[in-house]
Write a protein that holds these residues in place. Structure first.
Motif, PDB file in Angstrom:
ATOM      1  N   ARG A 154       0.828  -1.204   0.000  1.00  0.00           N
ATOM      2  CA  ARG A 154       0.000   0.000   0.000  1.00  0.00           C
ATOM      3  C   ARG A 154       0.864   1.256   0.000  1.00  0.00           C
ATOM      4  N   ASN A 155       1.932   1.264   0.795  1.00  0.00           N
ATOM      5  CA  ASN A 155       2.780   2.449   0.840  1.00  0.00           C
ATOM      6  C   ASN A 155       3.484   2.674  -0.496  1.00  0.00           C
ATOM      7  N   THR A 156       3.947   1.591  -1.129  1.00  0.00           N
ATOM      8  CA  THR A 156       4.576   1.733  -2.446  1.00  0.00           C
ATOM      9  C   THR A 156       3.581   2.288  -3.459  1.00  0.00           C
ATOM     10  N   MET A 157       2.350   1.801  -3.401  1.00  0.00           N
ATOM     11  CA  MET A 157       1.320   2.299  -4.309  1.00  0.00           C
ATOM     12  C   MET A 157       0.995   3.761  -4.016  1.00  0.00           C
ATOM     13  N   ARG A 158       0.996   4.136  -2.734  1.00  0.00           N
ATOM     14  CA  ARG A 158       0.739   5.532  -2.370  1.00  0.00           C
ATOM     15  C   ARG A 158       1.801   6.451  -2.967  1.00  0.00           C
ATOM     16  N   ALA A 539     -15.959   0.487   3.691  1.00  0.00           N
ATOM     17  CA  ALA A 539     -15.916  -0.550   2.653  1.00  0.00           C
ATOM     18  C   ALA A 539     -14.599  -1.293   2.788  1.00  0.00           C
ATOM     19  N   ARG A 540     -14.696  -2.619   2.847  1.00  0.00           N
ATOM     20  CA  ARG A 540     -13.451  -3.380   2.950  1.00  0.00           C
ATOM     21  C   ARG A 540     -12.761  -3.389   1.585  1.00  0.00           C
ATOM     22  N   GLY A 541     -11.485  -3.629   1.617  1.00  0.00           N
ATOM     23  CA  GLY A 541     -10.707  -3.586   0.401  1.00  0.00           C
ATOM     24  C   GLY A 541     -11.016  -4.720  -0.547  1.00  0.00           C
ATOM     25  N   ARG A 542     -10.699  -4.477  -1.804  1.00  0.00           N
ATOM     26  CA  ARG A 542     -10.835  -5.525  -2.818  1.00  0.00           C
ATOM     27  C   ARG A 542      -9.545  -6.316  -2.979  1.00  0.00           C
ATOM     28  N   VAL A 543      -8.541  -5.991  -2.156  1.00  0.00           N
ATOM     29  CA  VAL A 543      -7.273  -6.697  -2.160  1.00  0.00           C
ATOM     30  C   VAL A 543      -7.022  -7.228  -0.758  1.00  0.00           C
ATOM     31  N   SER A 544      -6.673  -8.497  -0.651  1.00  0.00           N
ATOM     32  CA  SER A 544      -6.372  -9.125   0.637  1.00  0.00           C
ATOM     33  C   SER A 544      -4.994  -9.760   0.563  1.00  0.00           C
ATOM     34  N   VAL A 545      -4.166  -9.519   1.568  1.00  0.00           N
ATOM     35  CA  VAL A 545      -2.780  -9.985   1.570  1.00  0.00           C
ATOM     36  C   VAL A 545      -2.596 -10.976   2.715  1.00  0.00           C
ATOM     37  N   GLY A 546      -2.155 -12.171   2.392  1.00  0.00           N
ATOM     38  CA  GLY A 546      -1.898 -13.177   3.411  1.00  0.00           C
ATOM     39  C   GLY A 546      -0.439 -13.190   3.830  1.00  0.00           C
ATOM     40  N   GLY A 665      -2.693  -3.645 -12.819  1.00  0.00           N
ATOM     41  CA  GLY A 665      -1.369  -3.156 -13.187  1.00  0.00           C
ATOM     42  C   GLY A 665      -0.725  -2.355 -12.074  1.00  0.00           C
ATOM     43  N   ALA A 666      -1.529  -1.536 -11.341  1.00  0.00           N
ATOM     44  CA  ALA A 666      -0.985  -0.775 -10.213  1.00  0.00           C
ATOM     45  C   ALA A 666      -0.490  -1.713  -9.118  1.00  0.00           C
ATOM     46  N   LEU A 667      -1.255  -2.785  -8.867  1.00  0.00           N
ATOM     47  CA  LEU A 667      -0.846  -3.762  -7.865  1.00  0.00           C
ATOM     48  C   LEU A 667       0.442  -4.470  -8.282  1.00  0.00           C
ATOM     49  N   LEU A 668       0.527  -4.829  -9.542  1.00  0.00           N
ATOM     50  CA  LEU A 668       1.739  -5.477 -10.043  1.00  0.00           C
ATOM     51  C   LEU A 668       2.928  -4.527 -10.029  1.00  0.00           C
ATOM     52  N   GLN A 669       2.680  -3.242 -10.367  1.00  0.00           N
ATOM     53  CA  GLN A 669       3.780  -2.292 -10.386  1.00  0.00           C
ATOM     54  C   GLN A 669       4.342  -2.079  -8.987  1.00  0.00           C
ATOM     55  N   ALA A 670       3.464  -2.078  -7.972  1.00  0.00           N
ATOM     56  CA  ALA A 670       3.928  -1.945  -6.597  1.00  0.00           C
ATOM     57  C   ALA A 670       4.776  -3.141  -6.185  1.00  0.00           C
ATOM     58  N   LEU A 671       4.550  -4.301  -6.793  1.00  0.00           N
ATOM     59  CA  LEU A 671       5.352  -5.487  -6.489  1.00  0.00           C
ATOM     60  C   LEU A 671       6.627  -5.527  -7.315  1.00  0.00           C
ATOM     61  N   HIS A 672       6.533  -5.140  -8.590  1.00  0.00           N
ATOM     62  CA  HIS A 672       7.687  -5.223  -9.483  1.00  0.00           C
ATOM     63  C   HIS A 672       8.679  -4.085  -9.271  1.00  0.00           C
ATOM     64  N   GLU A 732       4.184 -11.589 -20.807  1.00  0.00           N
ATOM     65  CA  GLU A 732       3.614 -10.677 -21.802  1.00  0.00           C
ATOM     66  C   GLU A 732       2.270 -10.136 -21.334  1.00  0.00           C
ATOM     67  N   GLY A 733       1.445 -11.010 -20.764  1.00  0.00           N
ATOM     68  CA  GLY A 733       0.148 -10.554 -20.256  1.00  0.00           C
ATOM     69  C   GLY A 733       0.299  -9.596 -19.090  1.00  0.00           C
ATOM     70  N   MET A 734       1.256  -9.872 -18.180  1.00  0.00           N
ATOM     71  CA  MET A 734       1.479  -8.947 -17.068  1.00  0.00           C
ATOM     72  C   MET A 734       1.971  -7.603 -17.571  1.00  0.00           C
ATOM     73  N   GLN A 735       2.778  -7.608 -18.622  1.00  0.00           N
ATOM     74  CA  GLN A 735       3.294  -6.351 -19.145  1.00  0.00           C
ATOM     75  C   GLN A 735       2.166  -5.485 -19.699  1.00  0.00           C
ATOM     76  N   LYS A 736       1.160  -6.096 -20.316  1.00  0.00           N
ATOM     77  CA  LYS A 736       0.019  -5.329 -20.816  1.00  0.00           C
ATOM     78  C   LYS A 736      -0.725  -4.649 -19.666  1.00  0.00           C
ATOM     79  N   LEU A 737      -0.875  -5.371 -18.541  1.00  0.00           N
ATOM     80  CA  LEU A 737      -1.537  -4.775 -17.382  1.00  0.00           C
ATOM     81  C   LEU A 737      -0.687  -3.651 -16.787  1.00  0.00           C
ATOM     82  N   LEU A 738       0.627  -3.860 -16.741  1.00  0.00           N
ATOM     83  CA  LEU A 738       1.524  -2.814 -16.259  1.00  0.00           C
ATOM     84  C   LEU A 738       1.444  -1.578 -17.153  1.00  0.00           C
ATOM     85  N   ASP A 739       1.355  -1.793 -18.470  1.00  0.00           N
ATOM     86  CA  ASP A 739       1.254  -0.675 -19.405  1.00  0.00           C
ATOM     87  C   ASP A 739      -0.056   0.085 -19.227  1.00  0.00           C
ATOM     88  N   ALA A 740      -1.140  -0.635 -18.901  1.00  0.00           N
ATOM     89  CA  ALA A 740      -2.431   0.034 -18.680  1.00  0.00           C
ATOM     90  C   ALA A 740      -2.327   0.998 -17.502  1.00  0.00           C
TER      91      ALA A 740
END
Length: 821
Positions: A154-158, A539-546, A665-672, A732-740
């Motif tokens: 979340r902080n990286t995304m912020r 509203a609870r989040g649409r992302v859950s982290v274990g 893509g935002a979630l993936l970018q925060a991880l990548h 390749e599919g992840m890259q398309k989401l990152l590009d979005a």
């Protein structure tokens, strides 16, 4: 200073106060030369030489730190910019955020399997069982808790999207009371400006470079419930050398041994006055023998006690002669110091002044046999652990009950707050310890609670304090001459953050249903939904982290505990945390620095991010041998921890529902971060995250490799096969989401740049905020440890300025080219 106004004039609201908007030039200082220091003029008027050595705060006035600041935007990127394809189809944002029980057309549901590999020792959480604290475990296996991973993402995304932020600690900030003097010209200049600002705000009058700090006894009137300070009968407290005090305390019956700090006991190592033994000596009644001396240079001896006696003991001839011998020794040292200063003086004026001091002490020594001594009844005051402490204070108790200054109740509340009561005070001002006995006052019956809490102020007797006054009343006070004063009347942190970025400011102004930023839209919030939605505001989040769990057990830990100090820098460090005007005067001997006392005219430097600091060592070197408990002395701020070793792999899962392509893509970018799709090299990646405690020590560098899986609900519902409808998305599919995500972020940033009249970025990675984040996250090309170390107190004392991340990395790149970095 007070946190209340001094008059009946109502306070303006924070929103109405002026806010300085830093110019583009101020936000983007020019890259520093190879030493990390801007070229400036020295005191002789010549150009300062450019250094190619690592930054040196004392030499260059440039701070080094294991962290950096990512610039704040004027407004956060709204979540709707990532949701436009779905919103255009008629789905409301309310439904997208709250529809956890249904499938939203055009969105994605699935999970991300993550492999977290530690690049350095990592310590997250603790298990306290009396033994060294181990990083968190689940079922006996090392684990990274889901809450920590969620906060990291979340902080990286912020930071990526310029999301809302707000202080999580107390809004009240404190300074030490302005020091009377300092040997460094730069420090004196900064303190003089602080004094002027305090005076302009209606604080205590002073004459630079000193501040008029007086001393007296704080007393409470139990009948009226009011507070007052009775000033001392002398100009300032009497001082006594710790070495002399220790020798004289042997005359006092029933006291333990008075220990000395290491530098006074002769080992030359320097150190602190131990706090554990102070309680037995605090407010001890004594009789002080002070010399009566009047002269241009040596008159200051009337503020020194040459000997202390037990209460009620009349000074005898032997006592006075012993005090005279100490006075003679003191003057001989002073005369020798003046002679040395005279030999070293470079100008005639300085040489003449030193010669005058030498002659004054010489004449005083000639007449020392005629010096008379006065006896004063005092109480002993020990002001706590401080570096190189050499003296204690004696407060004369013969106060005049007719002289008193009223103390506002809110100041008492402020001094008793958790931010003011130190560990030393809690140990040595216990709830059953009364105040000092003060002459000329009737002592009330002892109340049930002498102090309301450990470290609180005494409700019986007098509390020796230092204070400042203005117009006949106390405006600040504390338990030492260097006590801390409140920065200002308002929450200074929130006022230094752009209004649309500060969470609390927006929540007060707009309430529930304000346009959500990206982190709130993905991770939920308690006031996310608009009022009148029929389902409440939360509203609870649409992302859950274990949690992520390690497959290894015994081999995952460091081979021995590490004794570390897990300390955090304070936000009152304005030279590091506030946006500073970068000019020639920023780095010189007389800097024009912005401080917290600039009330409403300051700006936070940005989101705080920690840098990776882990130099490569030869295979034969043992990196953490110096932190072995056998080599580090245990202290009140040390902890013995057993981190997870470098190279351990943890496996966890992130699940999500109803996310648009750009949100995934935002979630993936925060991880990548800046790594290629899939994570890249797991052992030596381009970019890495920081996780857990001990970041400033180099702990917590981790690499995250994600694997994305998307669900097809229709196909999954038509089959009993557990794998039905599950598709693993390749690179390749992840890259398309990152590009979005990148396209949506770039569109938003271009609009904001055009609005602010700043250069328009050609790529989302060229956004200055994103560029700074990626620099901080660099693992393969990180700054060396010498450029990211923690500064010492002597370095902080000259107020070095922390350059922005771009300047720091550019300076290191140039130094590396010349072989100096």
């Amino acid at each position: 200073m007070s946190d209340q106004p001094h008059s009946g004039v109502p306070r303006p609201s924070p929103a109405s106060m002026p806010r300085r908007r830093a110019s583009a030039a101020a936000r983007r200082p020019a890259p520093l030369p190879p030493g990390g220091r801007a070229r400036r003029r020295d005191e002789r008027g010549g150009a300062s030489p450019t250094s190619e050595a690592p930054p040196d705060p004392l030499r260059d006035h440039q701070a080094v730190a294991p962290y950096g600041l990512v610039p704040l935007p004027e407004r956060p990127m709204p979540a709707e910019r990532l949701q436009e394809p779905v919103l255009r189809e008629g789905t409301s944002q309310h439904r997208l955020l709250a529809a956890h029980d249904q499938r939203i057309p055009g969105t994605n549901t699935g999970w991300i399997d993550i492999t977290v590999r530690t690049l350095t020792p990592t310590f997250v959480g603790a298990t306290r069982d009396g033994a060294p604290e181990r990083s968190l475990t689940i079922d006996g296996r090392p684990a990274l808790p889901g809450a920590s991973l969620r906060g990291l993402i979340r902080n990286t995304m912020r930071v990526l999207t310029g999301g809302e932020t707000g202080p999580v600690n107390t809004p009240q900030l404190f300074f030490r009371a302005p020091a009377a003097s300092h040997s460094d010209r730069r420090a004196r200049h900064v303190m003089r400006r602080l004094h002027r600002q305090y005076r302009d705000r209606g604080g205590a009058p002073s004459t630079p470079p000193g501040t008029s700090v007086q001393a007296g006894f704080l007393r409470r009137d139990p009948a009226a419930g009011s507070w007052e300070i009775r000033p001392l009968p002398v100009e300032r407290p009497v001082q006594v050398r710790l070495a002399d005090l220790r020798e004289d305390l042997h005359r006092f019956p029933g006291l333990p041994e008075f220990e000395l700090p290491p530098h006074e006991s002769g080992d030359g190592a320097g150190g602190y006055v131990p706090a554990e033994f102070h309680g037995a000596f605090q407010y001890l009644p004594v009789v002080a023998l002070c010399p009566r001396v009047h002269g241009r240079t040596v008159a200051e001896t009337r503020f020194w006690a040459m000997a202390v006696l037990p209460p009620g003991e009349e000074p005898a001839f032997g006592h006075r002669e012993a005090a005279r011998d100490r006075l003679r020794e003191r003057w001989i040292r002073k005369r020798a110091g003046a002679e040395q200063a005279m030999r070293r003086a470079s100008g005639e004026r300085a040489r003449s002044a030193a010669r005058g001091r030498r002659n004054d002490y010489g004449r005083a020594l000639e007449g020392i046999e005629d010096v008379a001594f006065e006896a004063h009844e005092c109480v002993l005051v020990l002001t706590g652990a401080a570096g190189e402490r050499k003296n204690a204070y004696l407060f004369p108790t013969a106060t005049d009950p007719r002289r008193s200054l009223p103390v506002p109740a809110h100041l008492v509340h402020l001094v008793e707050s958790a931010d003011q009561i130190t560990r030393f005070q809690a140990r040595n001002f216990r709830s059953d310890l009364p105040g000092a006995a003060v002459a000329g006052a009737e002592e009330p019956d002892r109340p049930a609670a002498i102090r309301p809490r450990e470290g609180g102020l005494a409700r019986a007797g007098g509390e020796p304090v230092w204070y400042q006054q203005s117009e006949g009343r106390v405006v600040s006070f504390g338990r030492s001459g260097g006590y801390r004063v409140a920065v200002g009347e308002f929450d200074p942190i929130s006022r230094a953050v752009p209004e649309e970025v500060h969470t609390r400011a927006r929540a007060r102004a707009e309430g529930s249903g304000r346009p959500p930023d990206v982190p709130r839209a993905l991770f939920g919030d308690v006031d996310l939904l608009p009022p009148g939605s029929g389902s409440g505001s939360a509203a609870r989040g649409r992302v859950s982290v274990g949690s992520a769990v390690c497959d290894e057990t015994g081999d995952a830990w460091m081979e021995h505990p590490l004794r570390v100090e897990l300390l955090s820098p304070q936000r009152s460090c304005f030279a590091n945390y506030l946006l500073q005007p970068v000019s020639e005067a920023t780095w010189g001997q007389a800097p024009d620095l912005a401080t917290w006392s600039h009330e409403g005219d300051v700006r936070l430097g940005g989101y705080k991010v920690y840098l990776h600091r882990h130099d490569t060592l030869p295979a034969s070197a043992q990196r953490y041998a110096h932190l072995h408990p056998d080599r580090v002395t245990e202290g009140p701020t040390t902890r013995d921890v057993v981190p997870v070793r470098a190279g351990a792999a943890f496996h966890g899962r992130i699940t999500f529902a109803n996310l648009t392509d750009a949100e995934v893509g935002a979630l993936l970018q925060a991880l990548h971060l800046g790594n290629p799709a899939g994570g890249g090299d797991r052992h030596d990646p381009l970019y890495a995250h920081k996780l857990g405690l001990g970041k400033a020590l180099g702990f917590g560098s981790v690499h995250i490799a994600p694997a994305l899986y998307l669900l097809d609900p229709a196909e999954r519902a038509a089959s009993l096969d557990p794998g039905a409808g599950v598709a693993c998305v390749g690179d390749e599919g992840m890259q398309k989401l990152l590009d979005a995500f990148g396209e949506a972020l770039l569109t938003w940033e271009r609009e904001q740049s055009t609005r602010a009249g700043e250069p328009v970025p050609g790529d989302w990675r060229e956004v200055r905020r994103v560029e700074a984040l990626m620099l901080a996250a660099q693992w393969r090309h990180r700054l060396p440890e010498s450029w990211t170390r923690v500064m010492g107190l002597d370095e902080f004392a000259v107020y070095p300025v922390l350059p922005d991340l771009q300047s720091r990395f550019a300076a290191h790149a140039r130094a590396a080219e010349t072989g100096a970095g």
